[in-house]
Design a protein around this motif. Structure first.
Motif, PDB file in Angstrom:
ATOM      1  N   MET A   1       0.832  -1.200   0.000  1.00  0.00           N
ATOM      2  CA  MET A   1       0.000   0.000   0.000  1.00  0.00           C
ATOM      3  C   MET A   1       0.873   1.259   0.000  1.00  0.00           C
ATOM      4  N   LYS A   2       1.959   1.215   0.784  1.00  0.00           N
ATOM      5  CA  LYS A   2       2.841   2.372   0.839  1.00  0.00           C
ATOM      6  C   LYS A   2       3.498   2.628  -0.519  1.00  0.00           C
ATOM      7  N   ARG A   3       3.802   1.551  -1.246  1.00  0.00           N
ATOM      8  CA  ARG A   3       4.416   1.698  -2.565  1.00  0.00           C
ATOM      9  C   ARG A   3       3.486   2.443  -3.515  1.00  0.00           C
ATOM     10  N   LEU A   4       2.208   2.072  -3.512  1.00  0.00           N
ATOM     11  CA  LEU A   4       1.228   2.730  -4.377  1.00  0.00           C
ATOM     12  C   LEU A   4       1.080   4.197  -3.994  1.00  0.00           C
ATOM     13  N   HIS A   5       1.006   4.483  -2.697  1.00  0.00           N
ATOM     14  CA  HIS A   5       0.898   5.864  -2.231  1.00  0.00           C
ATOM     15  C   HIS A   5       2.115   6.680  -2.676  1.00  0.00           C
ATOM     16  N   TYR A   6       3.306   6.125  -2.553  1.00  0.00           N
ATOM     17  CA  TYR A   6       4.530   6.822  -2.956  1.00  0.00           C
ATOM     18  C   TYR A   6       4.528   7.095  -4.458  1.00  0.00           C
ATOM     19  N   ILE A   7       4.120   6.097  -5.235  1.00  0.00           N
ATOM     20  CA  ILE A   7       4.086   6.263  -6.694  1.00  0.00           C
ATOM     21  C   ILE A   7       3.092   7.347  -7.096  1.00  0.00           C
ATOM     22  N   LEU A   8       1.916   7.352  -6.506  1.00  0.00           N
ATOM     23  CA  LEU A   8       0.915   8.368  -6.843  1.00  0.00           C
ATOM     24  C   LEU A   8       1.380   9.762  -6.438  1.00  0.00           C
ATOM     25  N   LYS A   9       2.030   9.852  -5.293  1.00  0.00           N
ATOM     26  CA  LYS A   9       2.495  11.148  -4.801  1.00  0.00           C
ATOM     27  C   LYS A   9       3.649  11.705  -5.648  1.00  0.00           C
ATOM     28  N   ASN A  10       4.501  10.833  -6.161  1.00  0.00           N
ATOM     29  CA  ASN A  10       5.707  11.259  -6.870  1.00  0.00           C
ATOM     30  C   ASN A  10       5.733  10.817  -8.330  1.00  0.00           C
ATOM     31  N   HIS A  11       4.564  10.684  -8.956  1.00  0.00           N
ATOM     32  CA  HIS A  11       4.511  10.170 -10.319  1.00  0.00           C
ATOM     33  C   HIS A  11       5.271  11.041 -11.322  1.00  0.00           C
ATOM     34  N   ARG A  12       5.274  12.344 -11.135  1.00  0.00           N
ATOM     35  CA  ARG A  12       5.997  13.227 -12.059  1.00  0.00           C
ATOM     36  C   ARG A  12       7.502  12.983 -11.986  1.00  0.00           C
ATOM     37  N   LEU A  13       8.009  12.881 -10.771  1.00  0.00           N
ATOM     38  CA  LEU A  13       9.440  12.640 -10.585  1.00  0.00           C
ATOM     39  C   LEU A  13       9.838  11.269 -11.147  1.00  0.00           C
ATOM     40  N   ILE A  14       9.007  10.262 -10.927  1.00  0.00           N
ATOM     41  CA  ILE A  14       9.291   8.918 -11.433  1.00  0.00           C
ATOM     42  C   ILE A  14       9.336   8.930 -12.958  1.00  0.00           C
ATOM     43  N   LEU A  15       8.372   9.574 -13.590  1.00  0.00           N
ATOM     44  CA  LEU A  15       8.386   9.674 -15.055  1.00  0.00           C
ATOM     45  C   LEU A  15       9.611  10.435 -15.546  1.00  0.00           C
ATOM     46  N   HIS A  16       9.971  11.489 -14.832  1.00  0.00           N
ATOM     47  CA  HIS A  16      11.151  12.263 -15.205  1.00  0.00           C
ATOM     48  C   HIS A  16      12.404  11.396 -15.177  1.00  0.00           C
ATOM     49  N   LEU A  17      12.581  10.627 -14.106  1.00  0.00           N
ATOM     50  CA  LEU A  17      13.781   9.801 -13.986  1.00  0.00           C
ATOM     51  C   LEU A  17      13.778   8.621 -14.949  1.00  0.00           C
ATOM     52  N   LEU A  18      12.602   8.029 -15.207  1.00  0.00           N
ATOM     53  CA  LEU A  18      12.538   6.901 -16.131  1.00  0.00           C
ATOM     54  C   LEU A  18      12.715   7.324 -17.584  1.00  0.00           C
ATOM     55  N   LEU A  19      12.047   8.401 -17.969  1.00  0.00           N
ATOM     56  CA  LEU A  19      12.048   8.802 -19.375  1.00  0.00           C
ATOM     57  C   LEU A  19      13.111   9.843 -19.709  1.00  0.00           C
ATOM     58  N   GLY A  20      13.732  10.420 -18.705  1.00  0.00           N
ATOM     59  CA  GLY A  20      14.768  11.419 -18.971  1.00  0.00           C
ATOM     60  C   GLY A  20      14.200  12.707 -19.548  1.00  0.00           C
ATOM     61  N   THR A  21      13.053  13.145 -19.042  1.00  0.00           N
ATOM     62  CA  THR A  21      12.456  14.375 -19.550  1.00  0.00           C
ATOM     63  C   THR A  21      13.331  15.575 -19.199  1.00  0.00           C
ATOM     64  N   GLY A  22      13.249  16.605 -19.997  1.00  0.00           N
ATOM     65  CA  GLY A  22      14.085  17.773 -19.790  1.00  0.00           C
ATOM     66  C   GLY A  22      13.609  18.685 -18.679  1.00  0.00           C
ATOM     67  N   ARG A  23      12.300  18.951 -18.629  1.00  0.00           N
ATOM     68  CA  ARG A  23      11.779  19.891 -17.646  1.00  0.00           C
ATOM     69  C   ARG A  23      10.579  19.365 -16.856  1.00  0.00           C
ATOM     70  N   PHE A  24       9.847  18.412 -17.407  1.00  0.00           N
ATOM     71  CA  PHE A  24       8.683  17.854 -16.709  1.00  0.00           C
ATOM     72  C   PHE A  24       9.149  16.948 -15.577  1.00  0.00           C
ATOM     73  N   GLY A  25       8.584  17.108 -14.382  1.00  0.00           N
ATOM     74  CA  GLY A  25       8.852  16.219 -13.269  1.00  0.00           C
ATOM     75  C   GLY A  25      10.083  16.534 -12.458  1.00  0.00           C
ATOM     76  N   VAL A  26      10.847  17.533 -12.851  1.00  0.00           N
ATOM     77  CA  VAL A  26      12.048  17.894 -12.087  1.00  0.00           C
ATOM     78  C   VAL A  26      11.600  18.384 -10.714  1.00  0.00           C
ATOM     79  N   ASN A  27      12.147  17.801  -9.660  1.00  0.00           N
ATOM     80  CA  ASN A  27      11.741  18.085  -8.275  1.00  0.00           C
ATOM     81  C   ASN A  27      10.242  17.892  -8.068  1.00  0.00           C
ATOM     82  N   ASN A  28       9.664  16.976  -8.846  1.00  0.00           N
ATOM     83  CA  ASN A  28       8.248  16.603  -8.772  1.00  0.00           C
ATOM     84  C   ASN A  28       7.310  17.762  -9.132  1.00  0.00           C
TER      85      ASN A  28
END
Length: 97
Positions: A1-28
């Motif tokens: 449950m905590k994993r799902l909560h963390y993912i939902l809370k930090n989804h922008r940062l996770i996408l940024h780190l996985l996809l290497g976006t330039g400006r989206f998701g930086v510092n969430n």
């Protein structure tokens, strides 16, 4: 449950780190003023997703997030590399019985 909560809370940062976006998701955030050092361009974004996932695990256990949170998010990695939970030293108050 905590994993799902963390993912939902930090989804922008996770996408940024996985996809290497330039400006989206930086510092969430939705958009950052400055370009990220983790940003990638072109086809490299897609081909490096697995490497980026491995680096997320390494960063998590290197102190970017609390160790207990990292263990809950990546239990397999923690077990494989011998990471143990840090127990709190807080003493519980004993009530009058």
């Amino acid at each position: 449950m905590k994993r799902l909560h963390y993912i939902l809370k930090n989804h922008r940062l996770i996408l940024h780190l996985l996809l290497g976006t330039g400006r989206f998701g930086v510092n969430n955030h939705l958009w950052a003023r400055q370009e990220s050092i983790f940003g990638k361009k072109g086809f490299k974004k897609i081909t490096s997703i697995l490497t980026n996932y491995r680096m997320m695990k390494i960063r998590a256990f290197s102190g970017f997030i609390p160790l207990n949170d990292a263990i809950e998010l990546f239990p397999g990695h923690a077990e494989k590399h011998g990471f143990k939970r840090i127990e709190s030293n807080e003493k519980k108050e004993v009530g009058n019985e």
